[in-house]
Design an enzyme around this catalytic site. Structure first.
Site, PDB file in Angstrom:
ATOM      1  N   PHE A  48     -15.553   3.039   7.264  1.00 16.49           N
ATOM      2  CA  PHE A  48     -14.168   3.184   6.511  1.00 16.49           C
ATOM      3  C   PHE A  48     -14.059   3.071   5.070  1.00 16.49           C
ATOM      4  CE2 PHE A  48     -14.406  -1.167   7.484  1.00 16.49           C
ATOM      5  CZ  PHE A  48     -13.378  -1.582   6.444  1.00 16.49           C
ATOM      6  N   ARG A  87      -1.270 -14.459   4.216  1.00 19.81           N
ATOM      7  CA  ARG A  87      -2.257 -13.973   5.353  1.00 19.81           C
ATOM      8  C   ARG A  87      -1.315 -13.910   6.518  1.00 19.81           C
ATOM      9  NH1 ARG A  87      -6.353 -11.927   4.153  1.00 19.81           N
ATOM     10  NH2 ARG A  87      -7.574 -12.012   6.052  1.00 19.81           N
ATOM     11  N   ASN A 114      -2.306   0.241   7.051  1.00 21.85           N
ATOM     12  CA  ASN A 114      -1.793  -1.290   7.132  1.00 21.85           C
ATOM     13  C   ASN A 114      -0.274  -1.818   6.258  1.00 21.85           C
ATOM     14  OD1 ASN A 114      -3.619  -2.062   5.455  1.00 21.85           O
ATOM     15  ND2 ASN A 114      -4.108  -3.499   6.986  1.00 21.85           N
ATOM     16  N   GLU A 151      -8.773 -10.630  -7.732  1.00 21.99           N
ATOM     17  CA  GLU A 151      -8.357  -9.869  -7.576  1.00 21.99           C
ATOM     18  C   GLU A 151      -7.450 -10.283  -8.426  1.00 21.99           C
ATOM     19  OE1 GLU A 151      -9.408  -9.643  -2.726  1.00 21.99           O
ATOM     20  OE2 GLU A 151      -7.403  -9.807  -3.272  1.00 21.99           O
ATOM     21  N   LYS A 182       0.575  -1.137  -0.072  1.00 21.59           N
ATOM     22  CA  LYS A 182      -0.416   0.008   0.129  1.00 21.59           C
ATOM     23  C   LYS A 182       0.831   1.352   0.019  1.00 21.59           C
ATOM     24  CE  LYS A 182      -3.719  -2.288   2.438  1.00 21.59           C
ATOM     25  NZ  LYS A 182      -4.862  -2.716   2.720  1.00 21.59           N
ATOM     26  N   TYR A 197     -11.970  -2.775  -3.963  1.00 21.05           N
ATOM     27  CA  TYR A 197     -12.998  -2.901  -1.952  1.00 21.05           C
ATOM     28  C   TYR A 197     -14.426  -2.471  -2.395  1.00 21.05           C
ATOM     29  CZ  TYR A 197      -8.043  -2.405  -0.316  1.00 21.05           C
ATOM     30  OH  TYR A 197      -6.592  -2.356   0.087  1.00 21.05           O
ATOM     31  N   HIS A 239      -2.293  -5.819   0.976  1.00 17.06           N
ATOM     32  CA  HIS A 239      -3.495  -6.251   1.753  1.00 17.06           C
ATOM     33  C   HIS A 239      -3.067  -7.606   1.266  1.00 17.06           C
ATOM     34  CE1 HIS A 239      -7.157  -6.992   0.327  1.00 17.06           C
ATOM     35  NE2 HIS A 239      -7.029  -7.718  -1.047  1.00 17.06           N
ATOM     36  N   ARG A 252       2.916  -6.300   9.049  1.00 16.16           N
ATOM     37  CA  ARG A 252       2.305  -5.191   9.738  1.00 16.16           C
ATOM     38  C   ARG A 252       2.978  -4.763  11.487  1.00 16.16           C
ATOM     39  NH1 ARG A 252      -3.558  -7.925   6.872  1.00 16.16           N
ATOM     40  NH2 ARG A 252      -3.565  -6.202   5.828  1.00 16.16           N
TER      41      ARG A 252
HETATM   42  P1  CMP Z   1      -7.301  -4.508   3.636  1.00 13.11           P
HETATM   43  O1  CMP Z   1      -6.724  -6.390   3.853  1.00 13.11           O
HETATM   44  O2  CMP Z   1      -6.814  -4.407   2.345  1.00 13.11           O
HETATM   45  O3  CMP Z   1      -8.830  -4.790   3.295  1.00 13.11           O
HETATM   46  C1  CMP Z   1      -9.640  -3.676   3.685  1.00 13.11           C
HETATM   47  C2  CMP Z   1      -9.296  -2.345   4.356  1.00 13.11           C
HETATM   48  O4  CMP Z   1      -9.913  -1.585   4.975  1.00 13.11           O
HETATM   49  C3  CMP Z   1      -8.564  -3.175   5.753  1.00 13.11           C
HETATM   50  O5  CMP Z   1      -6.789  -3.632   5.045  1.00 13.11           O
HETATM   51  C4  CMP Z   1      -7.979  -1.715   6.257  1.00 13.11           C
HETATM   52  O6  CMP Z   1      -6.628  -1.221   5.744  1.00 13.11           O
HETATM   53  C5  CMP Z   1      -9.040  -1.189   5.842  1.00 13.11           C
HETATM   54  N1  CMP Z   1      -9.957  -0.929   7.320  1.00 13.11           N
HETATM   55  C6  CMP Z   1     -10.320  -0.505   8.525  1.00 13.11           C
HETATM   56  N2  CMP Z   1     -10.720  -0.313   9.029  1.00 13.11           N
HETATM   57  C7  CMP Z   1     -11.828  -1.095   9.276  1.00 13.11           C
HETATM   58  C8  CMP Z   1     -12.165  -1.918   9.870  1.00 13.11           C
HETATM   59  N3  CMP Z   1     -12.657  -1.367  11.110  1.00 13.11           N
HETATM   60  N4  CMP Z   1     -11.788  -3.301   9.829  1.00 13.11           N
HETATM   61  C9  CMP Z   1     -10.998  -3.865   8.981  1.00 13.11           C
HETATM   62  N5  CMP Z   1     -10.270  -3.052   7.486  1.00 13.11           N
HETATM   63  C10 CMP Z   1     -10.860  -2.072   8.256  1.00 13.11           C
END
Ligand code: CMP
Length: 142
Positions: free
Chosen positions: A58, A86, A113, A127, A10, A50, A116, A103
């Site tokens: 969010f 993961r 974070n 994806e 990211k 997304y 992904h 992370r």
């Molecule tokens: P990602 O795996 O990219 O998928 C969705 C993203 O939303 C996640 O990582 C986080 O960076 C972001 N995000 C922000 N708040 C939340 C939340 N409460 N739960 C899950 N994802 C979140």
């Protein structure tokens, strides 16, 4: 079982100049890069990627963060690549991520974070198609 999964480094991690350190984690875990591209996501692309989170509070912040700078997108291949990626990434919230995970070491918050990764075989397939054509997936030399 050999699988493929999507990984996105990211904008926060690209800005920190840790693409190489993150690739090192993948390689040490037995994951192989079989396709990669650096790109600046458009608003439209980030929203579409997304879309599953559209109703979440969010979502707007996520889209603006993902378009705030370049990302590095790769297809990783290996034994149980989806789960392994993961594991190497650690929990979504870096505060809960196990020590030594990407992370835990590189992410600042749940919003920023660092990486992904696809969460299941169906989403991995979707994806991968979202970012790459079949011709862009490089078969491994045996
Ligand atoms: P990602 O795996 O990219 O998928 C969705 C993203 O939303 C996640 O990582 C986080 O960076 C972001 N995000 C922000 N708040 C939340 C939340 N409460 N739960 C899950 N994802 C979140």
């Amino acid at each position: 079982m050999t699988e493929r999964t999507i990984s996105i480094i990211k904008p926060d991690a690209v800005a920190k100049n840790v693409i190489g350190q993150i690739y090192d984690r993948f390689e040490k875990a037995g994951l192989r890069v079989v396709a990669a591209k650096m790109m600046q996501l458009s608003d439209e692309q980030a929203k579409a990627f997304y879309a599953v989170h559209q109703a979440r509070p969010f979502y707007n912040d996520l889209v603006s963060f993902m378009t705030s700078g370049p990302v590095m997108v790769q297809v990783l291949e290996g034994e149980n690549a989806i789960a392994k990626n993961r594991e190497v990434m650690g929990a979504t919230n870096p505060a809960e991520a196990a020590p030594g995970t990407i992370r835990a070491d590189f992410a600042a918050s749940i919003d920023e974070n660092a990486v992904h990764g696809s969460d299941a075989p169906e989403t991995a397939a979707e994806e991968i198609k979202f970012f790459f054509t079949d011709a862009e997936l490089c078969a491994r030399k045996r």
